[in-house]
Structures are given as structure tokens and as C-alpha cells.
Design an enzyme around this catalytic site. Sequence first.
Site, mmCIF file in Angstrom:
data_model
loop_
_atom_site.group_PDB
_atom_site.id
_atom_site.type_symbol
_atom_site.label_atom_id
_atom_site.label_comp_id
_atom_site.label_asym_id
_atom_site.label_seq_id
_atom_site.Cartn_x
_atom_site.Cartn_y
_atom_site.Cartn_z
ATOM 1 N N MET A 243 17.225 0.497 -15.954
ATOM 2 C CA MET A 243 16.868 -0.615 -15.077
ATOM 3 C C MET A 243 17.879 -0.791 -13.949
ATOM 4 O O MET A 243 17.505 -1.018 -12.790
ATOM 5 C CB MET A 243 16.748 -1.915 -15.866
ATOM 6 N N LYS B 192 5.062 -5.394 7.736
ATOM 7 C CA LYS B 192 4.705 -5.888 6.403
ATOM 8 C C LYS B 192 5.675 -5.324 5.365
ATOM 9 O O LYS B 192 6.442 -4.406 5.645
ATOM 10 C CB LYS B 192 3.273 -5.485 6.065
ATOM 11 N N ARG C 284 -12.153 0.037 2.677
ATOM 12 C CA ARG C 284 -11.183 -0.862 2.069
ATOM 13 C C ARG C 284 -11.485 -2.293 2.477
ATOM 14 O O ARG C 284 -11.793 -3.126 1.647
ATOM 15 C CB ARG C 284 -9.760 -0.441 2.466
ATOM 16 N N TYR D 187 18.727 6.565 -22.216
ATOM 17 C CA TYR D 187 17.719 6.100 -23.170
ATOM 18 C C TYR D 187 16.848 7.237 -23.694
ATOM 19 O O TYR D 187 16.471 8.152 -22.956
ATOM 20 C CB TYR D 187 16.821 5.049 -22.507
#
Length: 369
Positions: free
Chosen positions: A313, A38, A136, A264
Amino acid sequence: MLKAHETQLEIDLSALTHNYNYIKSKLKTGTKVLGVIKAFAYGSDSVEIAKHLEKLDVDYFAVAYTQEGVALRDAGVKRPILVLHSQSVNFKTIIERCLEPSIYSDYVLKEFIKTAESLSQNNYPVHLKFNTGLNRLGFSEDEIGDVVSKLENTSAIEVKSMFSHLAASEDPNEEEFTKLQISRFKTIAQKFETQAGYKPWLHLCNTSGIINYPEAHLDMVRCGIGLYGYGNSVEEDQKLKPIATLKSIVSQIHQIKKGESVGYNRAYKAKGDEKTATIPLGHADGLNRIYGKGKGYVTINGKKAFILGNVCMDMVMVDITDINCKEGDEVIIFGPKHSANDLAESANSISYEILTSISQRIPRIFKNE
């Protein structure tokens, strides 16, 4: 290793072979292996991993969602594929693409029977999920009678396997709870067999369960993180080989004077005359903003370069004041020597998170055996 000329994820298929064989060595003869692929095979490449595991004669695959299974079928993967979190909107697709659903609730069972009957199926394979403590997904023990009753009233489906999931098989402090889960599952399996009159395959163990609880291997085991080179303990990590190495390069080097800021929000300010390197990799690529400000480092020419300020980013800046390097030099974000687990632990995370966060825009490069 292949030298990086851009940010790339190098996948070592010989390491995958090693890990698969190591897991197999833990099992008694006849125990089946289900490879969990997965989330793009834990961030690597689900198609290439699946095809390689088919060559190694893996018995089953598992994905989380239907479209992951469809992608494998589109690529020509032939082995049975269990969809762990099947949802009713996809049941027609599941049957059309020969995928096998996890049935985990009364609603899911009724809806899949309805779909299977509408498509004139006979003994379509399904897998019953029971909840033994993870809370779950899964039927409760009290629902066995209702499940059996619905199965007896249709010929459209048959139960191929029953399974549950261990909540803390890697944690020695939770051994008592894990053994309780094992006991609960065996009780559930016995009750189902008595009421239904037959015994499906049973599987319970994840990677840590395979390693720590051999008495729970049963008919099949499900191996995820172990295939990718992580054993959830220092001892087991040494016996496995991480298959993925995330690499990049030094794009630019800056000389920073005392008091100047980096990145930043001026999140890092130089304590003296320092040197930084900019690397073309950022939080859009999976190196999340949790890193930086003293958390996490990469390696350049074998030395640690700590992440400075806020991760951007598409870029990150690192401290190379004491590292002899130049623009174009290779950078290792994680790999066999500086593992994803090492990087994750520096930010109180886990290897699963950083591996599965790797952006699909990063090229995958494969080393064959």
C-alpha cells in the site's frame, strides 16, 4: 531538477508552456484552444495548471464533473469552463458558479432548461454533445429536430458550441472510422444550423485528432494529454515534454540471501544473493499492484531497478543488486527520460491511467519558468 527528499511530484511549468505552444503551432489562426484539466489536470494540479494556461491565453477549460469546476472557481480561475459530464443534481450549482454544461440527452436538456428558467436565466451558454460513434454520451443525429424544438420554446439557454468525441484518432488502423466520425459530425452540424438558423462553435478534435486530422480542427480543439507531454505516438512524444516527474528516495537497503522472499505473500524469492531497496511509494499512491513480478521498473542513479514481488500500500521493493546506491538516494518512478508511458506499457496500460492515479497525498512541487 529539484532533488527529492521524500516522495513528490515535480511539475515543470516551462514544459507545459512548450506543449501548449506546440499544439498552437498545429492550428490555423483563429482556432480556439480548450485545455482539458479534468482529474486534477491528469494527476498534476488543476488549479496551478489552469492559472498557468490562463497566462498563456488559453480560450476555454473543460472538466469532467461540476465539483472540479467549482474548485477552479474557488481558486479564482476566470476562463469559461465546460463541464463534460454534467448531471441534473448539480445544475443549480453550475449556473451559480458560471460553469457551462454539456447537454447530451433529452432528459439532461429538459432538466437544464427547467433549472435555468427557475433561476430566471436568459441565453445561458450550453454545449450540445452528439454521438458519432464512441457510443458513450451524446444525442443522435435523429434527435436534432427535437433538440431544436425545445431550444425554440425557451429563452433561458443558448447553444454556445456543438461537439463530439473521436474514438480512435491515435490509431492509424482506424483512419476510415475516424474520417466517418468527422463526416457524421459535419453532417449533424449542417442539419442543426439549417433547422436552428444559426451556427454554434464546432469542436471535435482531442490531442491525437489535432495532430492527425487537421481538416477537423474546426472552430476549437480540446487538448488533454498533449498538454501534459504525451502525443500517443513515439514521433509526437519526442516533440512534447512530460510536465510531471514522480520522485522518491531509497528508505532502506536489504541484503537478501538465495531463497529468501520479499514482500507480501512471498511473491518474490531471491535466485541468489541479492540486494533490494525499499521505496516509500505504493498502490495507495498510484503505483498499482499490476506492477511487480517482472512488470515495471524505476531508475536509481540512471539505472533500471525492477519492481519485486507485490506492490504494498505504501511501499515498493526493487532490485538494486547491480546498482551502486545508498539510503537517501533519489529514485525516479517516471519523468522525461523514463516516461509514464514507458512504465504503463510494461503492464499493458496507458499513460493516462498512471498519471491520473497519482495520490493527492503526494506533495506537488512546481518549477516555474
